[in-house]
Design a protein around this motif. Structure first.
Motif, short mmCIF file in Angstrom:
data_model
loop_
_atom_site.label_atom_id
_atom_site.label_comp_id
_atom_site.label_asym_id
_atom_site.label_seq_id
_atom_site.Cartn_x
_atom_site.Cartn_y
_atom_site.Cartn_z
N GLU A 116 0.85 -1.18 0.00
CA GLU A 116 0.00 0.00 0.00
C GLU A 116 0.89 1.24 0.00
OE1 GLU A 116 -3.27 -0.17 -0.12
OE2 GLU A 116 -3.53 -2.31 0.26
N ASP A 117 0.35 2.34 -0.52
CA ASP A 117 1.05 3.61 -0.42
C ASP A 117 0.05 4.74 -0.25
OD1 ASP A 117 0.43 4.79 -3.21
OD2 ASP A 117 1.35 2.87 -3.72
N MET A 118 0.55 5.87 0.21
CA MET A 118 -0.31 7.01 0.49
C MET A 118 0.48 8.30 0.29
SD MET A 118 -2.24 7.95 4.08
CE MET A 118 -0.83 8.88 4.70
N GLU A 119 -0.22 9.35 -0.11
CA GLU A 119 0.40 10.66 -0.30
C GLU A 119 -0.43 11.71 0.41
OE1 GLU A 119 1.74 13.62 -3.98
OE2 GLU A 119 1.41 11.47 -4.31
N LEU A 120 0.24 12.55 1.17
CA LEU A 120 -0.45 13.54 2.01
C LEU A 120 0.29 14.87 1.95
CD1 LEU A 120 -1.61 12.98 5.67
CD2 LEU A 120 0.22 14.61 5.25
N VAL A 121 -0.45 15.96 1.96
CA VAL A 121 0.14 17.30 2.06
C VAL A 121 -0.31 17.91 3.37
CG1 VAL A 121 0.27 19.62 1.09
CG2 VAL A 121 0.22 17.64 -0.44
N GLY A 122 0.66 18.37 4.16
CA GLY A 122 0.35 19.00 5.45
C GLY A 122 0.99 20.36 5.57
N VAL A 123 0.36 21.23 6.35
CA VAL A 123 0.83 22.59 6.57
C VAL A 123 0.90 22.84 8.07
CG1 VAL A 123 0.36 25.04 6.21
CG2 VAL A 123 -0.21 23.39 4.42
N GLY A 128 2.20 24.96 16.76
CA GLY A 128 2.07 23.52 16.78
C GLY A 128 0.83 22.99 16.09
N LYS A 129 0.00 23.90 15.58
CA LYS A 129 -1.23 23.48 14.91
C LYS A 129 -0.95 23.17 13.44
CE LYS A 129 -4.52 25.85 17.88
NZ LYS A 129 -5.14 24.60 18.33
N VAL A 130 -1.68 22.22 12.90
CA VAL A 130 -1.45 21.80 11.51
C VAL A 130 -2.78 21.66 10.78
CG1 VAL A 130 0.62 20.54 12.21
CG2 VAL A 130 -1.54 19.31 11.99
N GLU A 131 -2.66 21.58 9.49
CA GLU A 131 -3.82 21.30 8.64
C GLU A 131 -3.39 20.36 7.53
OE1 GLU A 131 -5.87 24.24 5.83
OE2 GLU A 131 -7.27 24.15 7.51
N ILE A 132 -4.16 19.32 7.32
CA ILE A 132 -3.92 18.42 6.19
C ILE A 132 -4.77 18.93 5.03
CG2 ILE A 132 -3.96 16.04 5.37
CD1 ILE A 132 -2.08 16.67 7.78
N THR A 133 -4.13 19.24 3.91
CA THR A 133 -4.82 19.89 2.80
C THR A 133 -5.03 18.98 1.60
OG1 THR A 133 -2.74 20.77 1.90
CG2 THR A 133 -3.94 22.15 3.48
N GLU A 134 -4.39 17.82 1.59
CA GLU A 134 -4.55 16.90 0.46
C GLU A 134 -4.27 15.47 0.91
OE1 GLU A 134 -2.20 15.95 -3.66
OE2 GLU A 134 -2.57 18.06 -3.23
N LEU A 135 -5.04 14.54 0.43
CA LEU A 135 -4.83 13.13 0.73
C LEU A 135 -5.12 12.31 -0.52
CD1 LEU A 135 -4.27 10.85 2.80
CD2 LEU A 135 -6.73 10.84 3.28
N ASN A 136 -4.06 11.68 -1.05
CA ASN A 136 -4.18 10.85 -2.26
C ASN A 136 -4.92 11.57 -3.39
OD1 ASN A 136 -2.79 8.76 -1.06
ND2 ASN A 136 -4.63 7.64 -0.44
N GLY A 137 -4.60 12.85 -3.57
CA GLY A 137 -5.19 13.62 -4.66
C GLY A 137 -6.50 14.31 -4.33
N LEU A 142 -8.39 19.32 7.05
CA LEU A 142 -8.46 18.52 8.25
C LEU A 142 -7.49 19.09 9.27
CD1 LEU A 142 -9.55 15.96 9.68
CD2 LEU A 142 -7.62 14.71 8.67
N SER A 143 -8.01 19.56 10.39
CA SER A 143 -7.17 20.24 11.38
C SER A 143 -6.43 19.27 12.29
CB SER A 143 -8.04 21.16 12.24
OG SER A 143 -8.92 20.42 13.06
N GLY A 144 -7.01 18.11 12.55
CA GLY A 144 -6.41 17.20 13.52
C GLY A 144 -6.65 17.62 14.95
#
Length: 220
Positions: A116-123, A128-137, A142-144
């Protein structure tokens, strides 16, 4: 970005030196590990902007790998994460990418294990706060900061209702919901932030719902 308290500005309990470049990076790495749901054997980490320029001095590299290993921001093992990953046989490569991004503290993480593989973009947005802006295209936000489930499903009538009805039956309140798809009738993705952690038995029930392909969860 609005902060809820002074502790959001100061940042989390962490292994330093930077809440944005270290703690935030660790949280992005841990989010990738959580969403992948298993140990990867390789990782490609693309760093952009400020991340790319200062990642060694600020420990962004060890923080991201520490997150991929499942370490929290205050885990002292983060400083040795590259060695630990090497001992586990992981192949980790970092790239300083010059492409323009919307935020200077951006990373694109690709992980896999041969099956399996996965691709993620995070900011890392500060404190210390983050946001996930892309997941597998798929584009997402997503704030987490809250428990959440990510539901991959067929783009079919009734798929969303089958999930929300199960959550309602278990008295789980939805705080925010986002749906995206790549194309009409193809795969789609639901991002559902909820008020409490979704237990494993509920996840299993959701996996058996109509048109559901895969579910990942983020716990508080």
């Amino acid at each position: 970005m609005k902060f809820k308290s002074v502790f959001d500005i100061i940042g989390p309990v962490m292994i330093g030196p930077s809440s944005s470049h270290t703690a935030g990076a660790a949280r992005i790495g841990k989010a990738a590990r959580t969403l992948f749901g298993m140990d990867p054997t390789w990782a490609e980490v693309h760093l952009y902007g400020s991340f790319a320029k200062t990642y060694k001095g600020h420990g962004t590299d060890v923080a991201i790998v520490g997150g991929l290993l499942g370490f929290d921001t205050d885990d002292t093992r983060i400083s040795s994460s590259l060695d630990i990953a090497k001992e586990k046989g992981w192949n980790v490569v970092f790239y300083q990418d010059e492409a323009a991004t919307d935020h200077p503290n951006t990373t694109r993480i690709k992980i896999g294990n041969g099956k399996e593989d996965m691709e993620l973009v995070g900011v890392s947005i500060g404190g210390g706060k983050v946001e996930i802006t892309e997941l597998n295209g798929f584009e997402l936000h997503l704030s987490g900061n809250h428990p959440a489930i990510l539901v991959m499903h067929n783009d079919r009538f009734g798929a969303i209702a089958s999930v929300t009805q199960i959550l309602a039956r278990h008295e789980i309140n939805i705080g925010r919901m986002e749906v995206s798809r790549k194309d009409l009738g193809k795969e789609a993705l639901m991002i559902i932030e909820v008020d409490q952690n979704v237990e494993e038995n509920i996840i299993q029930e959701l996996e058996e719902a109509d048109h559901i392909l895969q579910i990942a969860r983020i716990v508080d």
